[in-house]
Design an enzyme around this catalytic site. Structure first.
Site, PDB file in Angstrom:
ATOM      1  N   CYS A 119      -0.055 -11.173  -0.580  1.00 21.76           N
ATOM      2  CA  CYS A 119       0.834 -11.926   0.535  1.00 21.76           C
ATOM      3  C   CYS A 119       0.100 -11.268   1.747  1.00 21.76           C
ATOM      4  O   CYS A 119      -1.354 -12.000   2.332  1.00 21.76           O
ATOM      5  CB  CYS A 119       2.295 -11.401   0.637  1.00 21.76           C
ATOM      6  SG  CYS A 119       2.461  -9.755   0.024  1.00 21.76           S
ATOM      7  N   SER A 120       0.345 -10.283   2.653  1.00 22.99           N
ATOM      8  CA  SER A 120      -0.036 -10.042   3.741  1.00 22.99           C
ATOM      9  C   SER A 120       0.203  -8.583   4.014  1.00 22.99           C
ATOM     10  O   SER A 120       0.268  -8.244   5.348  1.00 22.99           O
ATOM     11  CB  SER A 120       0.269 -10.994   4.869  1.00 22.99           C
ATOM     12  OG  SER A 120       1.577 -10.945   4.994  1.00 22.99           O
ATOM     13  N   CYS A 121       0.461  -7.733   3.309  1.00 26.90           N
ATOM     14  CA  CYS A 121       0.841  -6.316   3.541  1.00 26.90           C
ATOM     15  C   CYS A 121      -0.264  -5.792   4.322  1.00 26.90           C
ATOM     16  O   CYS A 121      -1.277  -6.043   4.185  1.00 26.90           O
ATOM     17  CB  CYS A 121       0.886  -5.420   2.115  1.00 26.90           C
ATOM     18  SG  CYS A 121       2.191  -6.051   1.006  1.00 26.90           S
TER      19      CYS A 121
ATOM     20  N   CYS B  84      -4.642  -7.533   1.241  1.00 26.94           N
ATOM     21  CA  CYS B  84      -3.565  -7.877   0.491  1.00 26.94           C
ATOM     22  C   CYS B  84      -3.669  -9.121  -0.212  1.00 26.94           C
ATOM     23  O   CYS B  84      -3.428 -10.239   0.342  1.00 26.94           O
ATOM     24  CB  CYS B  84      -2.002  -8.033   1.362  1.00 26.94           C
ATOM     25  SG  CYS B  84      -0.788  -8.291   0.172  1.00 26.94           S
TER      26      CYS B  84
END
Lengths: 220, 94
Positions: A128-130, A125
């Site tokens: 962000c950090s999905c 991702c």
């Protein structure tokens, strides 16, 4: 350490420093409260005060989410390795197939991408950090790092080599940037020499990093 | 707004709005191929500001060749990046 300190341990010290001279590991409260941590606490307090949920419901939700581990994803992969019909349904509609196993895929549609001799898949991702938390649990810190997020999309073969994964020269690398509403999981290749293993034995070969796609599964 | 099918070539908009934008910079202005039509979802650029009263947008997965993104890319012509992109960022490729 003070030279005046009497190294006689027969009496009650009344202090708690470490005699090794090493710094003590800070307790949670010793770290500065960040702006966002304070905001999260405040929002939780307000939602409880307003009766949206109660403290036990919040605690139980945290407990459930923190109990999720990559073993859930491993179970899905092992089933796909032994049941081709399930594998096809998993690739077609990941969330529905996962639900067949009695697992909760989470609210975001799960997209499963299959590794083959021709193609290796890896998930990131960049924005962000999905991450597929419902099937893999909490993401590793490196997954959230700027270095992984910026480099795996730019030079995936180099990054994979740093994870110890050398991609064959004729195998394509397919990066999946989890930018919006889907969550991704890699279906790794079933290792050679595992024909005689049971489904539950196969689950032990499937690790978190193989589900993100930075490694392939190994036969032992 | 166009309705794209898998295999259609699409071009990503080149614009730089401030906000909760889910279109990575590195694919803006580039051409890729629709891999699948995912479904419809509320627009994150609006949801991020608490605005949920709008028609959902179609979300696509678009496949880009690495060598189209990074001119000095080291790898195969077949190496790709798949990115989820909303219809408001896509136009038919000329």
């Amino acid at each position: 350490m003070s030279t005046e300190h009497p190294h006689n341990h027969s009496h009650d010290h009344g202090h708690d420093h470490d005699h090794s001279g090493a710094p003590k590991q800070p307790d949670t409260e010793d770290r500065a409260l960040t702006y966002h941590a304070a905001m999260a606490d405040a929002v939780a307090d307000l939602l409880i005060a307003k009766g949206v949920f109660n403290a036990d419901e919040l605690r139980a939700k945290i407990e459930t989410m923190q109990s999720r581990t990559p073993a859930l994803g491993a179970k899905v992969v092992a089933r796909a390795w032994v049941d081709d019909g399930f594998k096809q349904r998993l690739i077609q509609d990941g969330s529905s197939a996962v639900a067949e196993l009695g697992l909760d895929p989470g609210p975001a549609p799960l997209t499963v991408v299959e590794n083959t001799a021709e193609t290796h898949n890896v998930i990131v991702c960049t924005l962000c950090s999905c991450y597929p938390v419902f099937l893999l649990g909490k993401s590793p810190d490196w997954y959230k790092s700027r270095e992984y997020r910026s480099r795996v999309v730019r030079e995936p073969r180099t990054v994979l080599a740093e994870f110890g994964t050398d991609i064959a020269e004729d195998q394509a690398v397919r990066v999946h940037d989890s930018t919006a509403d889907l969550r991704y999981m890699v279906l790794p290749c079933r290792p050679e020499g595992t024909e005689n293993l049971s489904e539950s034995e196969l689950t032990t070969l499937v690790t978190r990093d193989s589900l993100i796609g930075v490694i392939e599964c190994k036969s032992e | 707004m166009s309705d794209f099918q898998p295999g259609d070539t699409v071009k990503v908009g080149t614009r730089f709005p401030i906000g909760h934008v889910r279109t990575p910079y590195y694919c803006r202005g580039l051409t890729g191929e629709v891999e699948r039509r995912v479904g419809t979802f509320k627009n994150p650029e609006e949801l991020a500001y608490g605005r949920a009263d709008h028609e959902p947008l179609t979300l696509y997965r678009v496949r880009f060749r690495q060598k189209d993104i990074w001119p000095d890319y080291k790898g195969l012509d077949a190496d790709t990046v798949d990115i989820e992109l909303f219809e408001n960022w896509l136009e038919p490729a000329a």
